[in-house]
Design a protein around this motif. Structure first.
Motif, PDB file in Angstrom:
ATOM      1  N   VAL A  45      41.821  75.052  55.425  1.00 21.88           N
ATOM      2  CA  VAL A  45      40.720  74.203  55.886  1.00 21.88           C
ATOM      3  C   VAL A  45      40.559  73.007  54.950  1.00 21.88           C
ATOM      4  O   VAL A  45      40.253  73.163  53.768  1.00 21.88           O
ATOM      5  N   ASN A 172      37.130  77.460  67.769  1.00 18.30           N
ATOM      6  CA  ASN A 172      36.547  76.161  67.462  1.00 18.30           C
ATOM      7  C   ASN A 172      35.246  76.333  66.690  1.00 18.30           C
ATOM      8  O   ASN A 172      34.994  75.638  65.692  1.00 18.30           O
ATOM      9  N   TYR A 175      35.944  77.418  63.114  1.00 14.05           N
ATOM     10  CA  TYR A 175      36.407  76.337  62.241  1.00 14.05           C
ATOM     11  C   TYR A 175      35.232  75.481  61.764  1.00 14.05           C
ATOM     12  O   TYR A 175      35.189  75.071  60.594  1.00 14.05           O
ATOM     13  N   ARG A 179      34.271  75.154  57.651  1.00 16.13           N
ATOM     14  CA  ARG A 179      34.325  73.918  56.880  1.00 16.13           C
ATOM     15  C   ARG A 179      32.997  73.600  56.190  1.00 16.13           C
ATOM     16  O   ARG A 179      32.850  72.550  55.581  1.00 16.13           O
ATOM     17  N   ALA A 211      38.477  68.325  56.474  1.00 14.86           N
ATOM     18  CA  ALA A 211      38.227  69.125  57.677  1.00 14.86           C
ATOM     19  C   ALA A 211      37.264  68.440  58.638  1.00 14.86           C
ATOM     20  O   ALA A 211      36.873  69.041  59.651  1.00 14.86           O
ATOM     21  N   PRO A 214      37.890  67.899  63.715  1.00 13.53           N
ATOM     22  CA  PRO A 214      38.147  69.269  64.188  1.00 13.53           C
ATOM     23  C   PRO A 214      39.578  69.474  64.675  1.00 13.53           C
ATOM     24  O   PRO A 214      40.040  70.615  64.766  1.00 13.53           O
ATOM     25  N   ARG A 217      42.214  71.663  62.871  1.00 15.09           N
ATOM     26  CA  ARG A 217      42.185  73.126  62.915  1.00 15.09           C
ATOM     27  C   ARG A 217      43.489  73.735  63.425  1.00 15.09           C
ATOM     28  O   ARG A 217      43.791  74.891  63.127  1.00 15.09           O
ATOM     29  N   PHE A 221      45.065  77.169  62.124  1.00 26.67           N
ATOM     30  CA  PHE A 221      45.136  78.348  62.993  1.00 26.67           C
ATOM     31  C   PHE A 221      46.572  78.812  63.194  1.00 26.67           C
ATOM     32  O   PHE A 221      46.824  80.009  63.357  1.00 26.67           O
TER      33      PHE A 221
END
Length: 316
Positions: A45, A172, A175, A179, A211, A214, A217, A221
């Motif tokens: 992240v 989502n 994440y 952060r 981060a 978005p 991510r 991931f």
């Protein structure tokens, strides 16, 4: 006094994607003839090439070698496509970077679990399809994963299941939670740094800034889904480059399979399998270039100098 030439972000294209990098050099320009370093940042992240900022400043307090800092695809200022990423993808990106931008042999310095990317890069360099001579002169492994982690593959169906879970509204939301400063501080303290005091504002501010978008991510991931988890034992045994393994004296593993391993056992496992390796243990945990910067620079500089001396002797 700072000795780094101010570096601006530069870009190159790879497979239709815009990829960012910078080159750090000493102002005095005394790096002529020295092997440059290619610094591979970790995935996580907010992580990007900014991970190496402290290392760069410390490096140029006494060392002349230039530093190449690419942002891997999906990270930093590089493009952030919504795709799954594998070590082979990032290695192909770096292969292109070496051939078109750097255009000379380098010492690869790779942080943590990005070791599979360095392995894949050396395999590409050694393949008959490579359009250039081998551009990887040596390897430095900064805090490599537990040996069991590097030799236990995750099944494709597990990887796909994990990715589908992350690549969802739930992922989502996770994440956005991950952060937050409080989460980043807690995770860094529990998993990365030897002491809580080392998790400073500079570290947290960089992660939060990294981060902010978005779309960053997807690389994280992909890493968490385990697309990098394979059995690398044979690939490691075939590494022909001189290799320096640097492990913290309180090194730990996030993976359950590696939690029972001591730093001494981890070092012994790597040195036993790597054909041309030496090892150094430093005070610190899992992010040595950041938490033990000066000590890390002092540990790797002689190894890099020895590679330069060998190359000079061969060329004469």
């Amino acid at each position: 006094m700072k000795v780094i030439t101010p570096a601006s972000t530069q870009y190159y294209d790879w497979q239709g994607f815009r990829c960012a990098y910078e080159v750090q050099t000493r102002r005095a320009g005394v790096d002529a003839g020295q092997i440059p370093l290619l610094l591979i940042h970790p995935i996580g992240v907010g992580l990007s090439r900014r991970f190496w900022d402290r290392f760069c400043q410390s490096w140029f307090e006494g060392q002349p070698n230039s530093l190449y800092l690419p942002d891997l695809l999906g990270c930093g200022e590089s493009a952030l496509p919504h795709v799954t990423y594998t070590p082979e993808d990032w290695a192909a990106q770096l292969q292109h970077f070496l051939q078109t931008v750097v255009q000379q042999p380098v010492v690869v310095v790779v942080q943590g679990a990005l070791l599979p990317v360095a392995i894949a890069l050396t395999q590409l360099q050694a393949s008959p399809q490579s359009n250039s001579s081998n551009l990887v002169r040596g390897l430095i492994l900064a805090g490599p994963p537990a040996w069991k982690v590097m030799t236990q593959a995750t099944s494709p169906w597990q990887q796909k299941l994990s990715w589908n879970l992350f690549d969802s509204p739930l992922g989502n939301a996770f994440y956005r939670y991950a952060r937050r400063r409080e989460f980043l501080r807690s995770f860094s303290t529990k998993q990365l740094f030897a002491t809580a005091d080392a998790v400073d504002a500079e570290w947290l501010d960089e992660l939060i800034a990294g981060a902010k978008d978005p779309e960053s991510r997807h690389a994280v991931f992909s890493f968490l889904a385990g697309f990098w988890r394979k059995n690398y034992e044979q690939a490691i045994a075939y590494l022909t480059q001189p290799t320096l393994v640097v492990i913290g004296n309180t090194a730990s593993s996030i993976s359950r399979s590696g939690q029972a391993e001591t730093p001494e056992q981890r070092m012994a496992d790597y040195l036993k399998r790597l054909p041309h390796a030496q090892g150094i243990q430093l005070a610190g945990r899992n992010v040595l270039p950041y938490e033990s910067t000066t000590e890390f620079v002092e540990a790797i500089a002689p190894f890099i100098q020895s590679l330069g001396s060998e190359a000079e002797a061969i060329s004469k």
